[in-house]
Design an enzyme around this catalytic site. Sequence first.
Site, PDB file in Angstrom:
ATOM      1  N   TRP A 130     107.483  86.450  54.730  1.00  0.00           N
ATOM      2  CA  TRP A 130     108.732  85.797  55.107  1.00  0.00           C
ATOM      3  C   TRP A 130     108.758  84.311  54.756  1.00  0.00           C
ATOM      4  CZ3 TRP A 130     106.850  81.995  58.052  1.00  0.00           C
ATOM      5  CH2 TRP A 130     105.701  82.254  58.808  1.00  0.00           C
ATOM      6  N   ASN A 131     107.587  83.692  54.481  1.00  0.00           N
ATOM      7  CA  ASN A 131     107.574  82.223  54.453  1.00  0.00           C
ATOM      8  C   ASN A 131     108.281  81.611  53.242  1.00  0.00           C
ATOM      9  OD1 ASN A 131     105.420  83.283  52.963  1.00  0.00           O
ATOM     10  ND2 ASN A 131     104.120  81.496  53.304  1.00  0.00           N
ATOM     11  N   ALA A 156     109.296  91.275  54.542  1.00  0.00           N
ATOM     12  CA  ALA A 156     109.007  91.063  55.960  1.00  0.00           C
ATOM     13  C   ALA A 156     110.218  91.435  56.803  1.00  0.00           C
ATOM     14  CB  ALA A 156     108.618  89.606  56.199  1.00  0.00           C
ATOM     15  N   GLY A 206     100.368  87.962  51.691  1.00  0.00           N
ATOM     16  CA  GLY A 206     100.425  87.987  53.150  1.00  0.00           C
ATOM     17  C   GLY A 206      99.085  87.661  53.772  1.00  0.00           C
ATOM     18  N   SER A 207      98.891  88.177  54.967  1.00  0.00           N
ATOM     19  CA  SER A 207      97.696  87.867  55.731  1.00  0.00           C
ATOM     20  C   SER A 207      96.479  88.611  55.197  1.00  0.00           C
ATOM     21  CB  SER A 207      97.903  88.243  57.200  1.00  0.00           C
ATOM     22  OG  SER A 207      97.959  89.658  57.346  1.00  0.00           O
ATOM     23  N   GLU A 228      97.433  88.376  47.134  1.00  0.00           N
ATOM     24  CA  GLU A 228      97.451  86.922  47.336  1.00  0.00           C
ATOM     25  C   GLU A 228      97.493  86.715  48.842  1.00  0.00           C
ATOM     26  OE1 GLU A 228      98.341  83.642  48.593  1.00  0.00           O
ATOM     27  OE2 GLU A 228     100.368  83.960  47.820  1.00  0.00           O
ATOM     28  N   LEU A 229      96.347  86.325  49.395  1.00  0.00           N
ATOM     29  CA  LEU A 229      96.188  86.313  50.854  1.00  0.00           C
ATOM     30  C   LEU A 229      96.118  84.881  51.380  1.00  0.00           C
ATOM     31  CD1 LEU A 229      93.648  89.277  50.995  1.00  0.00           C
ATOM     32  CD2 LEU A 229      96.147  89.338  50.971  1.00  0.00           C
ATOM     33  N   CYS A 262     100.594  79.392  52.498  1.00  0.00           N
ATOM     34  CA  CYS A 262      99.202  79.741  52.208  1.00  0.00           C
ATOM     35  C   CYS A 262      98.509  78.628  51.447  1.00  0.00           C
ATOM     36  CB  CYS A 262      99.130  81.056  51.443  1.00  0.00           C
ATOM     37  SG  CYS A 262     100.114  81.084  49.928  1.00  0.00           S
TER      38      CYS A 262
END
Length: 454
Positions: A130-131, A156, A206-207, A228-229, A262
Amino acid sequence: MGIATINPATGEVVKTFEALTDSEIEKKLQLAVSTFRGGRTTPYATRCKRMLKAAEILERDKEKFAKLMTLEMGKTYKSALAEAVKCTTACRYYAENTERFLADEVVETGAKKSFIRYLPIGPILAVMPWNFPFWQVIRFAAPALMAGNVGLLKHASNVPQCALAIESIFLEAGFPEGTFQALLVGSGQVDAILNDPRVVAATLTGSEQAGIQVGVGAAKRIKKVVLELGGSDPFIVMPSANLEAAVATAVQARVQNNGQSCIAAKRFIVHDSIADDFLGKFVAKMETLNIGDPFEEKTELGPLATPDGVKDLDADVQKSVQAGAKVLTGGHPLKRRGNFYAPTVLTNIPKNSPAYGEELFGPVASVFRVKDQDEAIRLANDVRFGLGSSVWTSDERERERFINELEAGMVFVNKMVASDPRIPFGGVKASGHGRELGLVGIREFVNAKTVWVE
């Protein structure tokens, strides 16, 4: 709350959505496959025309898209506007360069003719955060669609209207129905979609935990995945640096996107000889940030995206303080409507605390003092993440050591870490694997087919 638009600045539930049923998902998968089969040989010139049209639509309606981003996840309107414009650069970059990037690559082997041909592979599942609700999606979609693949977006659950808006952009641009579809589904439905044999690959931003789940799911099905975490990016400042520029950029690098990025700088590693000066200026600038309604032009720091984000961030701060970290400013949620957290600076941070190396997703900066470059590199690498890094020095030998020895996918010298369509983006270690953007990014989801003609 499931799939819904909830204004982070007020807590107001704006709009809710029902998750797709199994039969609705099935129809979308069928459409994706038929669209891919019918369009995989579409000429580059046709794809280029459509992608350039998508860029035009993003430019034309940037204010509308920016308002949607700000409404759904709380980023400042001016940063949302910049995000919409940035998306046009990715569309144009791949429209203009894909034919060259994926041209047959001749290899001298002694055969009559031998070469590598880059061909699309099919429907790709994109699990996006979502960011950066437009940019994260476009930087996947632009190269994937230009390569001839089709996209299935699981966005998201708090940015559903952004997901639908992006789907509408590609439809209006002339891409056939089914080329890019937004799947309004919950996280519990992702594994079943990934399990479907018609989905040939996946990408996730994401996470760390989400990346593990999708990565394991893809591995079990022998499917390509790009991850891509998270990151706990260092921002290293040496004595030869321009201190004023470093401090100003440090604040921006920490609170960009309301601290929810991130590649935001998380750990500020400063040479002891300039640490007092840096801290004094840094704390002063953090304390004078204008906090408020993200739609107001003067606002520099808006709300976090969700109430849980505030709770999780504060829990990490309090654990760090209990372990011995010192709060120089902030260190608490703000007592106002919405998901606001005070700009925070921590020092004296012990290794057994979250602020030492975890990804604190919000406007919280961890500041460390080091005596020399050796210690700066050791501290920078002493975390499980390896996404980006920013180093500030005018010494060429120092610069070369940082470039070679920092365990990160990206090193930016005298500049904050950023993404750009022209250069690869991604990390190492627990920050993921594979790359987005640039030449490397578009070749992640193609079949590099060897051809030998005797």
